[in-house]
Design a protein around this motif. Sequence first.
Motif, PDB file in Angstrom:
ATOM      1  N   ARG A   1      13.657   5.902   9.218  1.00  0.00           N
ATOM      2  CA  ARG A   1      12.772   4.905   9.814  1.00  0.00           C
ATOM      3  C   ARG A   1      11.482   5.548  10.305  1.00  0.00           C
ATOM      4  O   ARG A   1      10.396   4.976  10.130  1.00  0.00           O
ATOM      5  N   THR A   2      11.578   6.720  10.894  1.00  0.00           N
ATOM      6  CA  THR A   2      10.376   7.411  11.367  1.00  0.00           C
ATOM      7  C   THR A   2       9.406   7.651  10.218  1.00  0.00           C
ATOM      8  O   THR A   2       8.209   7.339  10.306  1.00  0.00           O
ATOM      9  N   THR A   3       9.921   8.207   9.130  1.00  0.00           N
ATOM     10  CA  THR A   3       9.071   8.531   7.984  1.00  0.00           C
ATOM     11  C   THR A   3       8.507   7.278   7.321  1.00  0.00           C
ATOM     12  O   THR A   3       7.292   7.175   7.068  1.00  0.00           O
ATOM     13  N   ALA A   4       9.376   6.313   7.050  1.00  0.00           N
ATOM     14  CA  ALA A   4       8.952   5.133   6.299  1.00  0.00           C
ATOM     15  C   ALA A   4       8.027   4.230   7.103  1.00  0.00           C
ATOM     16  O   ALA A   4       7.044   3.693   6.564  1.00  0.00           O
ATOM     17  N   VAL A   5       8.311   4.046   8.390  1.00  0.00           N
ATOM     18  CA  VAL A   5       7.475   3.150   9.203  1.00  0.00           C
ATOM     19  C   VAL A   5       6.082   3.735   9.405  1.00  0.00           C
ATOM     20  O   VAL A   5       5.071   3.031   9.275  1.00  0.00           O
ATOM     21  N   LEU A   6       5.992   5.014   9.723  1.00  0.00           N
ATOM     22  CA  LEU A   6       4.679   5.618   9.952  1.00  0.00           C
ATOM     23  C   LEU A   6       3.868   5.656   8.661  1.00  0.00           C
ATOM     24  O   LEU A   6       2.666   5.369   8.663  1.00  0.00           O
ATOM     25  N   ALA A   7       4.520   5.976   7.544  1.00  0.00           N
ATOM     26  CA  ALA A   7       3.801   5.993   6.273  1.00  0.00           C
ATOM     27  C   ALA A   7       3.368   4.584   5.883  1.00  0.00           C
ATOM     28  O   ALA A   7       2.214   4.363   5.464  1.00  0.00           O
ATOM     29  N   GLY A   8       4.254   3.614   6.022  1.00  0.00           N
ATOM     30  CA  GLY A   8       3.903   2.240   5.679  1.00  0.00           C
ATOM     31  C   GLY A   8       2.839   1.668   6.591  1.00  0.00           C
ATOM     32  O   GLY A   8       1.937   0.948   6.134  1.00  0.00           O
ATOM     33  N   GLY A   9       2.929   1.972   7.894  1.00  0.00           N
ATOM     34  CA  GLY A   9       1.926   1.465   8.830  1.00  0.00           C
ATOM     35  C   GLY A   9       0.546   2.018   8.561  1.00  0.00           C
ATOM     36  O   GLY A   9      -0.456   1.296   8.642  1.00  0.00           O
ATOM     37  N   ALA A  10       0.471   3.309   8.231  1.00  0.00           N
ATOM     38  CA  ALA A  10      -0.821   3.923   7.939  1.00  0.00           C
ATOM     39  C   ALA A  10      -1.436   3.374   6.657  1.00  0.00           C
ATOM     40  O   ALA A  10      -2.656   3.228   6.549  1.00  0.00           O
ATOM     41  N   ALA A  11      -0.586   3.034   5.691  1.00  0.00           N
ATOM     42  CA  ALA A  11      -1.098   2.593   4.395  1.00  0.00           C
ATOM     43  C   ALA A  11      -1.355   1.097   4.316  1.00  0.00           C
ATOM     44  O   ALA A  11      -2.304   0.657   3.655  1.00  0.00           O
ATOM     45  N   TRP A  12      -0.531   0.294   5.028  1.00  0.00           N
ATOM     46  CA  TRP A  12      -0.579  -1.154   4.813  1.00  0.00           C
ATOM     47  C   TRP A  12      -0.452  -1.942   6.114  1.00  0.00           C
ATOM     48  O   TRP A  12      -0.082  -3.104   6.099  1.00  0.00           O
ATOM     49  N   GLY A  13      -0.720  -1.327   7.220  1.00  0.00           N
ATOM     50  CA  GLY A  13      -0.720  -2.035   8.490  1.00  0.00           C
ATOM     51  C   GLY A  13       0.660  -2.507   8.917  1.00  0.00           C
ATOM     52  O   GLY A  13       1.680  -1.882   8.621  1.00  0.00           O
ATOM     53  N   VAL A  14       0.691  -3.645   9.580  1.00  0.00           N
ATOM     54  CA  VAL A  14       1.942  -4.172  10.133  1.00  0.00           C
ATOM     55  C   VAL A  14       2.962  -4.473   9.040  1.00  0.00           C
ATOM     56  O   VAL A  14       4.146  -4.145   9.161  1.00  0.00           O
ATOM     57  N   THR A  15       2.517  -5.090   7.954  1.00  0.00           N
ATOM     58  CA  THR A  15       3.438  -5.405   6.867  1.00  0.00           C
ATOM     59  C   THR A  15       4.039  -4.140   6.272  1.00  0.00           C
ATOM     60  O   THR A  15       5.247  -4.074   5.980  1.00  0.00           O
TER      61      THR A  15
END
Length: 431
Positions: free
Chosen positions: A177-191
């Motif tokens: 979750r740490t890796t995926a959420v931070l990477a996803g948030g940086a690339a595509w915001g909240v979604t």
Amino acid sequence: MTEHDKLHDVAPRTSGASLSSVLGVAVAGLVANGLNLIVTVVLARILPGRDHNAAYGAFAQMVGLYVVVSLPGSAIAIAVVRRSSWWLARRGNAELEDWRRTSSVRTVRALAIFAVVALGAAPLIGSALGGRSWLAVFVTTLAAGCWVAIAVERAFLQSCRRYRPLAVNFLLEGGARTTAVLAGGAAWGVTGAVVGILLAELATWAHAWRAAARAVPDVTASAPGTPPSGEIGGDLAASIVAFGMLALLQYVDVFLVGRLNASESGRYAAIAVVAKTLVYVAIVLSYYSCPRPRSATARAVTRDATWRSCSRSTSCRARCSWASAAIAPRSLLGIVYRSGLLGASGSLVTLVGAMALLGVSFLLSTYLLARGVRIVAAWLVVGAVVTIAAIATAHGTWQGTAMRDLEAQAVIAAGSWSGRCSPSRRGTRPS
């Protein structure tokens, strides 16, 4: 020992499990929860800069939605542990394995149905939360549903004393979750952040399922019988409703501020993340307020003792948090948030007080449900409705929302406290 006490003596002998293994699971759980908190804080700094305040408020709403949908899964997990332990106590391992496989299949089917319902409800929920992305809402609810499925598989691991894979599963969830959420948030915001949560839960579920498939020992042992129907029935329904209402009470303020004051919701989310850590402490401690000793008398004495111990621990943490928030709230928030999210710091001490009271309500509710006092679920439904109505009158203002929340939580905690004097439904049975 009566047959009733035998049915509730659900703790199998721990001859094959060392204390270090149990502590390892506890440490893994704390690490995973700590990583989740860190992710929520760090995400405030890496979300795309445009309309950053509203974006962080939207993510806080998604976290709240995830908690509301997933927390009742704890009640299902408890029911699975109780049923599994019933079979294990009689060495009905073959029957338990059959039930585990059936439960896994039913879980997948239920999640598929839930996904269809969530897809249809996502636009309505997004609108109710203040015009949030229906895709973000759908992905969040689906991730929460996956967590419930994970809880079922973890319940089998816990029942069978498979502590090492259980600890690994907690750590896998925290790391993924740490890796995926931070990477996803940086690339595509909240979604992107909530997509990261979903991917992490899917990976965690796959690991938990594989581990649970090897959990039941000696599947050749058989002891046909009929488990007591009361173990999964009214108590489970009451627990699901109660946990759902407690989760809603934890995040109803975040939901309403995001709906009524979306542009400033990020600042309120910053104080909410700090204040609501008290509730997570109460959630962890609540699992220790429902022991099941061998006799009815011992059960009552131990439950009361653990209740007092848990309440003292929560009270101590609440006083420390309240003192820190009262002395220097802006400095406290400034440790983890940038200056643009510190505007609501003056309301931190009020919100900490409200969450401390909610923590007390959580402990009391768990205690009462363990005694078989189902009326507490109805009281929490009434409390949730009153709290929503009260907080809505603040129109999304920070201090007004926190104050209304404090007042409502005080009423709910007082009512829950009075429930301690209610007669125990189980206590009326002969020992």
